[in-house]
Structures are given as structure tokens and as C-alpha cells.
Design a protein around this motif. Structure first.
Motif, PDB file in Angstrom:
ATOM      1  N   UNK A  49       0.814  -1.209   0.000  1.00  0.00           N
ATOM      2  CA  UNK A  49       0.000   0.000   0.000  1.00  0.00           C
ATOM      3  C   UNK A  49       0.850   1.262   0.000  1.00  0.00           C
ATOM      4  N   UNK A  50       2.014   1.173   0.632  1.00  0.00           N
ATOM      5  CA  UNK A  50       2.921   2.321   0.710  1.00  0.00           C
ATOM      6  C   UNK A  50       3.770   2.491  -0.547  1.00  0.00           C
ATOM      7  N   UNK A  81      15.083   3.748 -12.034  1.00  0.00           N
ATOM      8  CA  UNK A  81      15.007   5.198 -12.184  1.00  0.00           C
ATOM      9  C   UNK A  81      13.769   5.749 -11.478  1.00  0.00           C
ATOM     10  N   UNK A  82      12.648   5.055 -11.625  1.00  0.00           N
ATOM     11  CA  UNK A  82      11.392   5.508 -11.011  1.00  0.00           C
ATOM     12  C   UNK A  82      11.515   5.570  -9.491  1.00  0.00           C
ATOM     13  N   UNK A  83      11.999   4.493  -8.869  1.00  0.00           N
ATOM     14  CA  UNK A  83      12.099   4.503  -7.410  1.00  0.00           C
ATOM     15  C   UNK A  83      13.178   5.484  -6.954  1.00  0.00           C
ATOM     16  N   UNK A  84      14.180   5.714  -7.780  1.00  0.00           N
ATOM     17  CA  UNK A  84      15.183   6.711  -7.448  1.00  0.00           C
ATOM     18  C   UNK A  84      14.602   8.113  -7.383  1.00  0.00           C
ATOM     19  N   UNK A  98      11.459   8.684  -6.537  1.00  0.00           N
ATOM     20  CA  UNK A  98      10.354   8.714  -5.572  1.00  0.00           C
ATOM     21  C   UNK A  98      10.781   8.152  -4.214  1.00  0.00           C
ATOM     22  N   UNK A  99      11.977   8.529  -3.787  1.00  0.00           N
ATOM     23  CA  UNK A  99      12.473   8.180  -2.443  1.00  0.00           C
ATOM     24  C   UNK A  99      12.432   6.686  -2.165  1.00  0.00           C
ATOM     25  N   UNK A 100      12.732   5.882  -3.193  1.00  0.00           N
ATOM     26  CA  UNK A 100      12.852   4.447  -3.004  1.00  0.00           C
ATOM     27  C   UNK A 100      11.546   3.669  -3.046  1.00  0.00           C
TER      28      UNK A 100
END
Length: 288
Positions: A133-134, A238-241, A243-245
Motif C-alpha cells: 500500500x505504501x 530510475x522511477x524509485x530513485x 520517488x524516495x525508493x
């Protein structure tokens, strides 16, 4: 007359034993009786990890058909899968990775019988990516189950990674299936009967796996046919980088919502049909 349950074909890497146990239970509930499993462990897999997974498999009452080690070239999975299919013999084959939990609107035997009656030699599925969910890439507790740990389902594979979300989930023994079980050249599934493939890839440890994949394919340690797999991994990293992981579950393009392995997602037939028929490969993946 209902057809016999299909044989399940799977090539499995170094997943956590509780995932394998949940996966086996899921497919047994669907009616699968024959499991043809091959393990492949790349060089980074620890000996204790291999032994624990093989022991867990035997405890589940399944004797692995084979175990291999070494680089995970792009062709490795296909070669091992096709050897398992040859061993499985005549009839229908169900193909699923260890993080793929297929969900059907009817029993497996009914799905197979309907395909046969309508002249289809394959059944299609569409990936539904499951996340916490997070949006964090977390671990999970077996006693809680996968639905509790990863309650959201959405369309990450094709809308972020530009990967092919289509799957051939069932095929007759003599139908050739492409790498990754994405297509069966010369055969089209019934687009009105696409199963949901709940994709529990986005768990703890996956970022290390993706970084390793990029590194090995880029260096040539692992052989690739096209840069597609490496590019998909790079897009997620790249995406998680950015968006703070975490995975940005609030982005409407991914259509994340609460789903469950206990019931088909609301409106699934039309949603799956629209995506399955409209999807086209990203410009440079080299797929047709």
C-alpha cells in the motif's frame, strides 16, 4: 467432458521458500496435480539458499525435475522451460513463474474445455502488478499472506517499464511459446477470456536483482537477445530513485486499487481485453 488438469511448468530462481510454498498451495487449489519444476541458481545465490529451497520443494511433495547453476542468460529460462514441456508430454501445459499467481473466472478444467470447444490452442493472461500500500518494496510474513502484504494491483509492467504484460498461461503441448511466455507465434488467445496474472515481483530484494541484471547484461556476463529486459529494469530503478525508493502508487496511469486472490478484479474482462488487444511493444524492444 472436462479435460484433465494441465501440468504446471516452471523454472524457478532463488526465491524465498515461503513464496514457493504459497505458490504451490495456490495452484493446488486451482486443481493442478503435476508440477514439473526446474531450479536455476545464478552465481550469486548462496549454497544455503539453494539447499533451503530444494528442501522446501521436497517438503511440499514435489521432486524437482532438475537443478542447474551459472549465468542467467536470456535464453536460459526458455531452454529449461522447453525441456520441462517435453518431459510433461501430451495435453495442456500451464506456465507460471514463481511470483505469478494466475486467477481464472472458472475452474481450470472448465477453462481448458472452453478453449478446446472454441478451437483455441492457447489461453492468455495479463499481468496485474501487486505492490504494498505504501509502494515500498517490502518483505512479507507468511502467516499474513501475500494479499495482506501487497494489497494493491495495477499496471506497472507496461505503463512504466514498457514491458509486455501479455502472457500465454496455458498452451497445448505442441504449441511453441516465446521467451518469457509472452506470445505463441501463430496463435491468438481469446481476448474475451483473459486471466489475471497477479505478479508479486515487487518485494524486498528486487532492487538488488534488477541492479545485478543491468550490470550483467551490460557487461556481457549474461547474454541478451535485445536490450529490452535491461531497459525495463533500468526504468524501475530510475522511477524509485525519483520517488524516495518507493513505487508511486498514487499515479493514476498505473491504476492501482485494492485487489485479492480470492475474487476477480471488478470489471476485469473488459479492462484486460482493452489492454491485451491495444498493447504494442516499445519502439526498440525488437518484439513484434
Amino acid at each position: 467432458m472436462l479435460s484433465a488438469p494441465p501440468a504446471l511448468i516452471a523454472v524457478i530462481g532463488p526465491v524465498e521458500p515461503p513464496l514457493l510454498a504459497a505458490w504451490v498451495r495456490h495452484y493446488r487449489r486451482l486443481g493442478v496435480e503435476r508440477f514439473l519444476i526446474a531450479f536455476h541458481f545464478p552465481d550469486h545465490a548462496r549454497d544455503v539458499q539453494r539447499h533451503e529451497l530444494q528442501a522446501a520443494c521436497r517438503e511440499l511433495g514435489i521432486i524437482p525435475t532438475g537443478t542447474s547453476t551459472g549465468p542467467w542468460h536470456e535464453h536460459t529460462n526458455t531452454q529449461l522451460r522447453d525441456a520441462l514441456r517435453h518431459r510433461a508430454g501430451l495435453g495442456w501445459h500451464l506456465m507460471a513463474d514463481a511470483d505469478e499467481f494466475q486467477q481464472y473466472p472458472a475452474s481450470l478444467t472448465e477453462v481448458v474445455t472452453q478453449a478446446e470447444n472454441s478451437g483455441h490452442r492457447v489461453v492468455g493472461g495479463l499481468m496485474l502488478d501487486r505492490v504494498a500500500a505504501s509502494g515500498r518494496l517490502t518483505g512479507w510474513r507468511p502467516e499474513g499472506g501475500l494479499d495482506l502484504a501487497y494489497p494493491l494491483g495495477g499496471h506497472l509492467t507496461h505503463r512504466l517499464l514498457h514491458g509486455d504484460p501479455r502472457k500465454i498461461v496455458l498452451a497445448r503441448h505442441n504449441v511453441t511459446v516465446s521467451s518469457g511466455n509472452h506470445r505463441a507465434p501463430g496463435h491468438r488467445p481469446d481476448a474475451d477470456r483473459i486471466c489475471a496474472v497477479h505478479h508479486f515481483k515487487w518485494r524486498s530484494g528486487v532492487l538488488d536483482d534488477l541492479r545485478r541484471r543491468v550490470q550483467h547484461f551490460t557487461s556481457g556476463t549474461w547474454q541478451e537477445h535485445t536490450p529490452a529486459v535491461r531497459d525495463e529494469a533500468g526504468r524501475l530503478l530510475s522511477h524509485v530513485g525519483q520517488h524516495s525508493g518507493v513505487i508511486n502508487t498514487s499515479d493514476p496511469q498505473f491504476a492501482f486499487r485494492r485487489v485479492s486472490l480470492d475474487r476477480m478484479p471488478f470489471g476485469w474482462p473488459s479492462e484486460a481485453r482493452n489492454i491485451f488487444t491495444a498493447w504494442r511493444p516499445h519502439a526498440h524492444t525488437g518484439q513484434d
